[in-house]
Design a protein around this motif. Sequence first.
Motif, PDB file in Angstrom:
ATOM      1  N   ALA A   1      -6.433   2.125   0.102  1.00 31.23           N
ATOM      2  CA  ALA A   1      -5.190   2.636   0.679  1.00 31.23           C
ATOM      3  C   ALA A   1      -5.421   3.622   1.807  1.00 31.23           C
ATOM      4  CB  ALA A   1      -4.327   3.274  -0.403  1.00 31.23           C
ATOM      5  N   GLU A   2      -6.382   4.516   1.655  1.00 28.33           N
ATOM      6  CA  GLU A   2      -6.577   5.513   2.697  1.00 28.33           C
ATOM      7  C   GLU A   2      -7.064   4.894   3.999  1.00 28.33           C
ATOM      8  OE1 GLU A   2      -9.989   8.304   2.642  1.00 28.33           O
ATOM      9  OE2 GLU A   2     -10.370   7.406   0.684  1.00 28.33           O
TER      10      GLU A   2
ATOM     11  N   THR B   1      -0.847   8.460   7.391  1.00 32.54           N
ATOM     12  CA  THR B   1       0.338   9.123   6.868  1.00 32.54           C
ATOM     13  C   THR B   1       1.220   9.737   7.938  1.00 32.54           C
ATOM     14  OG1 THR B   1      -0.909  11.141   6.515  1.00 32.54           O
ATOM     15  CG2 THR B   1      -0.728   9.597   4.645  1.00 32.54           C
TER      16      THR B   1
ATOM     17  N   THR C   1       0.833  -1.205   0.000  1.00 33.99           N
ATOM     18  CA  THR C   1       0.000   0.000   0.000  1.00 33.99           C
ATOM     19  C   THR C   1       0.865   1.252   0.000  1.00 33.99           C
ATOM     20  OG1 THR C   1      -1.757  -1.145   1.184  1.00 33.99           O
ATOM     21  CG2 THR C   1      -1.810   1.256   1.252  1.00 33.99           C
ATOM     22  N   TRP C   2       1.907   1.256   0.827  1.00 37.19           N
ATOM     23  CA  TRP C   2       2.784   2.418   0.889  1.00 37.19           C
ATOM     24  C   TRP C   2       3.462   2.662  -0.451  1.00 37.19           C
ATOM     25  CZ3 TRP C   2       7.902   3.408   0.007  1.00 37.19           C
ATOM     26  CH2 TRP C   2       8.343   4.670   0.389  1.00 37.19           C
TER      27      TRP C   2
ATOM     28  N   PHE D   1      -6.081   1.266  -4.611  1.00 43.59           N
ATOM     29  CA  PHE D   1      -5.952   2.677  -4.237  1.00 43.59           C
ATOM     30  C   PHE D   1      -7.124   3.120  -3.369  1.00 43.59           C
ATOM     31  CE2 PHE D   1      -2.959   3.468  -7.839  1.00 43.59           C
ATOM     32  CZ  PHE D   1      -1.956   4.050  -7.078  1.00 43.59           C
TER      33      PHE D   1
ATOM     34  N   TRP E   1       0.936   4.185  -2.674  1.00 45.91           N
ATOM     35  CA  TRP E   1       0.690   5.551  -2.188  1.00 45.91           C
ATOM     36  C   TRP E   1       1.837   6.459  -2.628  1.00 45.91           C
ATOM     37  CZ3 TRP E   1      -3.287   8.001  -0.073  1.00 45.91           C
ATOM     38  CH2 TRP E   1      -3.073   9.175   0.628  1.00 45.91           C
ATOM     39  N   HIS E   2       3.047   5.989  -2.496  1.00 44.69           N
ATOM     40  CA  HIS E   2       4.221   6.763  -2.889  1.00 44.69           C
ATOM     41  C   HIS E   2       4.236   7.004  -4.391  1.00 44.69           C
ATOM     42  CE1 HIS E   2       8.546   7.752  -3.344  1.00 44.69           C
ATOM     43  NE2 HIS E   2       8.317   8.367  -2.204  1.00 44.69           N
TER      44      HIS E   2
END
Length: 140
Positions: free
Chosen positions: A127-128, A133, A76-77, A124, A80-81
Amino acid sequence: MSKKLMQDSNIEKAKWSTEHVELFLDLCVMEVMARNRPGTHFNKIGWSNMIQKFNDKTGKYDKAKLKNKWDSLKKTWKEWHTLIGRETGLGWDNEKKTIQASDEWWDKKIKFICTYPLSLRRYFQQAEHEVNTTHWIEFA
């Protein structure tokens, strides 16, 4: 059906609350700071500490479940990146847990994400819910 498959089908899938994910991430950060992640993986001491501390507070999950969550969060990171990259001018709405960006930025990213396979687009969307974060650990 093989014996291994029968055993695997009886294993209960882990259910991670937001609080448990945040606890796990906090423990990961503590073990990184304690130098129990000398390279790209936690060492035996790091895993042992995380398992003990996590289960002291929650009473659940073995190393396999924690490792699966680590791998999931790592993926996921990375995604996200890929979305955020090294872009500047973005904000974070802590209440909504969303990126604050201009409409132009969102239009560009939505077009970019729509080029991804459907499975990754669904990823995605999740992901949140999985990444807080405030916990940035360099996974590379």
